[in-house]
Design a protein around this motif. Structure first.
Motif, mmCIF file in Angstrom:
data_model
loop_
_atom_site.group_PDB
_atom_site.id
_atom_site.type_symbol
_atom_site.label_atom_id
_atom_site.label_comp_id
_atom_site.label_asym_id
_atom_site.label_seq_id
_atom_site.Cartn_x
_atom_site.Cartn_y
_atom_site.Cartn_z
ATOM 1 N N LEU A 39 77.756 9.435 48.297
ATOM 2 C CA LEU A 39 76.889 9.421 47.116
ATOM 3 C C LEU A 39 75.774 8.401 47.276
ATOM 4 O O LEU A 39 74.600 8.680 46.982
ATOM 5 N N THR A 40 76.115 7.201 47.758
ATOM 6 C CA THR A 40 75.115 6.151 47.927
ATOM 7 C C THR A 40 74.054 6.549 48.946
ATOM 8 O O THR A 40 72.856 6.329 48.732
ATOM 9 N N GLY A 41 74.477 7.147 50.053
ATOM 10 C CA GLY A 41 73.514 7.586 51.059
ATOM 11 C C GLY A 41 72.569 8.646 50.532
ATOM 12 O O GLY A 41 71.354 8.607 50.781
ATOM 13 N N SER A 42 73.104 9.597 49.766
ATOM 14 C CA SER A 42 72.262 10.663 49.219
ATOM 15 C C SER A 42 71.294 10.121 48.165
ATOM 16 O O SER A 42 70.135 10.547 48.092
ATOM 17 N N LEU A 43 71.768 9.161 47.358
ATOM 18 C CA LEU A 43 70.899 8.577 46.337
ATOM 19 C C LEU A 43 69.790 7.736 46.967
ATOM 20 O O LEU A 43 68.693 7.634 46.410
ATOM 21 N N ALA A 44 70.083 7.140 48.114
ATOM 22 C CA ALA A 44 69.049 6.379 48.817
ATOM 23 C C ALA A 44 67.904 7.294 49.232
ATOM 24 O O ALA A 44 66.719 6.937 49.118
ATOM 25 N N MET A 45 68.243 8.483 49.704
ATOM 26 C CA MET A 45 67.205 9.440 50.080
ATOM 27 C C MET A 45 66.470 9.944 48.844
ATOM 28 O O MET A 45 65.245 10.136 48.856
ATOM 29 N N ASP A 46 67.225 10.154 47.746
ATOM 30 C CA ASP A 46 66.627 10.624 46.505
ATOM 31 C C ASP A 46 65.667 9.589 45.922
ATOM 32 O O ASP A 46 64.713 9.936 45.234
ATOM 33 N N ALA A 47 65.929 8.309 46.227
ATOM 34 C CA ALA A 47 65.066 7.241 45.721
ATOM 35 C C ALA A 47 63.802 7.077 46.552
ATOM 36 O O ALA A 47 62.937 6.265 46.210
ATOM 37 N N SER B 199 65.678 3.028 56.572
ATOM 38 C CA SER B 199 65.818 2.055 55.491
ATOM 39 C C SER B 199 67.136 2.241 54.746
ATOM 40 O O SER B 199 67.803 1.268 54.386
ATOM 41 N N ALA B 200 67.512 3.496 54.519
ATOM 42 C CA ALA B 200 68.757 3.776 53.816
ATOM 43 C C ALA B 200 69.959 3.295 54.621
ATOM 44 O O ALA B 200 70.899 2.698 54.074
ATOM 45 N N ALA B 201 69.925 3.539 55.942
ATOM 46 C CA ALA B 201 71.022 3.085 56.799
ATOM 47 C C ALA B 201 71.065 1.559 56.861
ATOM 48 O O ALA B 201 72.138 0.949 56.801
ATOM 49 N N ASN C 146 79.803 2.464 56.137
ATOM 50 C CA ASN C 146 78.539 2.822 56.775
ATOM 51 C C ASN C 146 78.559 4.238 57.332
ATOM 52 O O ASN C 146 77.533 4.932 57.278
ATOM 53 N N LEU C 147 79.688 4.686 57.845
ATOM 54 C CA LEU C 147 79.768 6.068 58.310
ATOM 55 C C LEU C 147 79.602 7.045 57.148
ATOM 56 O O LEU C 147 78.932 8.081 57.278
ATOM 57 N N SER C 148 80.187 6.706 56.006
ATOM 58 C CA SER C 148 80.083 7.608 54.849
ATOM 59 C C SER C 148 78.671 7.611 54.265
ATOM 60 O O SER C 148 78.175 8.663 53.856
ATOM 61 N N ILE D 75 73.293 10.353 53.924
ATOM 62 C CA ILE D 75 71.873 10.428 54.308
ATOM 63 C C ILE D 75 71.584 11.774 54.976
ATOM 64 O O ILE D 75 70.574 12.430 54.696
ATOM 65 N N VAL D 76 72.485 12.191 55.857
ATOM 66 C CA VAL D 76 72.302 13.457 56.563
ATOM 67 C C VAL D 76 72.472 14.640 55.617
ATOM 68 O O VAL D 76 71.679 15.594 55.622
ATOM 69 N N LEU D 77 73.497 14.583 54.764
ATOM 70 C CA LEU D 77 73.790 15.700 53.868
ATOM 71 C C LEU D 77 72.753 15.860 52.763
ATOM 72 O O LEU D 77 72.613 16.946 52.197
ATOM 73 N N ALA D 78 72.031 14.780 52.464
ATOM 74 C CA ALA D 78 71.049 14.836 51.377
ATOM 75 C C ALA D 78 69.989 15.913 51.624
ATOM 76 O O ALA D 78 69.503 16.541 50.677
ATOM 77 N N SER D 79 69.660 16.125 52.887
ATOM 78 C CA SER D 79 68.647 17.142 53.210
ATOM 79 C C SER D 79 69.258 18.526 53.419
ATOM 80 O O SER D 79 68.536 19.514 53.518
ATOM 81 N N GLN D 80 70.596 18.575 53.471
ATOM 82 C CA GLN D 80 71.273 19.846 53.725
ATOM 83 C C GLN D 80 71.911 20.454 52.475
ATOM 84 O O GLN D 80 72.021 21.671 52.359
ATOM 85 N N VAL D 81 72.342 19.591 51.564
ATOM 86 C CA VAL D 81 73.037 20.044 50.355
ATOM 87 C C VAL D 81 72.211 19.674 49.126
ATOM 88 O O VAL D 81 72.085 18.483 48.807
ATOM 89 N N PRO D 82 71.629 20.619 48.437
ATOM 90 C CA PRO D 82 70.812 20.325 47.257
ATOM 91 C C PRO D 82 71.659 19.695 46.147
ATOM 92 O O PRO D 82 72.814 20.074 45.930
ATOM 93 N N GLU D 83 71.070 18.721 45.437
ATOM 94 C CA GLU D 83 71.731 18.090 44.287
ATOM 95 C C GLU D 83 73.139 17.593 44.630
ATOM 96 O O GLU D 83 74.102 17.829 43.915
#
Length: 228
Positions: A28-36, A42-44, A142-144, A149-157
């Motif tokens: 969730l944190t990785g995906s929100l970093a991309m959303d921000a 930077s997110a990593a 960090n792995l999660s 971060i990777v899934l943010a561009s693959q899985v919408p919302e």
């Protein structure tokens, strides 16, 4: 007596349940970093260097809202201030260790590491055990987040999939083993009930107010028990 490598493995295994529970939170944190609007690098780097889930989530919300750097730093300082208390509580355990150990364990000191090692007696504390616990959790986090971060561009919302349940789950997993007295049980029940009631009636600072009243009730129960 166990070797350093055995203590390291024991620490990793002791942290394993919390490392598994935190995975959805990291995603969730990785995906929100991309959303921000952060870049992948930077997110990593945020997870690698900050390593504080609650602070990262709040900081990302502030970044997305366009808050200034001073506001972000001040807010995260308040959120992570409890780590100063953790450090004080563990001072007697690590004060006599070399500087490299104090710095390493200080960086890895999280709610989860304190839950695993903070309540140990000074004579039972082993810095290799603590390193295994803290480092394994750091790697899992960090792995999660990188997966997020990777899934943010693959899985919408992705943030709409209820991954935030892990935040409550991990704190329940940390608190539950420590509920061994009536005072602790009182604190848990009062804070749970009041936080729900105050939130339902939209009372400002519901969680903070519920926590303070829960601590007051727990103190009252503890004082009453001591007099018996």
């Amino acid at each position: 007596m166990q070797s350093n490598s055995q203590q390291f493995k024991r620490g990793s295994l002791a942290m394993m349940p919390l490392s598994l529970i935190v995975l959805p939170w990291g995603v969730l944190t990785g995906s929100l970093a991309m959303d921000a609007g952060l870049s992948e690098l930077s997110a990593a780097a945020m997870s690698l260097l900050v390593f504080a889930g609650a602070a990262q989530l709040v900081a990302l919300g502030l970044i997305k809202a366009g808050a200034g750097i001073f506001t972000i730093l001040l807010t995260t300082l308040f959120i992570t201030s409890r780590h100063f208390l953790y450090g004080v509580a563990m001072r007697s355990k690590i004060a006599n260790r070399p500087l490299k150990w104090r710095l390493s364990l200080g960086f890895l000191l999280t709610d989860e590491l304190f839950a695993v090692c903070g309540m140990q007696r000074d004579e039972d504390f082993n810095h290799w055990f603590a390193l295994g616990a803290g480092l394994s959790f750091y790697i899992a986090w960090n792995l999660s987040t990188m997966a997020g971060i990777v899934l943010a561009s693959q899985v919408p919302e992705l943030s709409e999939y209820g991954l935030e349940f892990a935040i409550a789950a991990i704190f329940i997993a940390m608190v539950a083993p420590g509920v061994k007295t009536w005072a602790a049980m009182t604190a848990v029940i009062v804070s749970l009930v009041l936080s729900v009631v105050f939130s339902f009636f939209a009372i400002p600072a519901a969680i903070v107010l519920a926590s303070l009243l829960a601590m007051a009730c727990a103190y009252g129960v503890d004082s009453w028990e001591r007099k018996q």
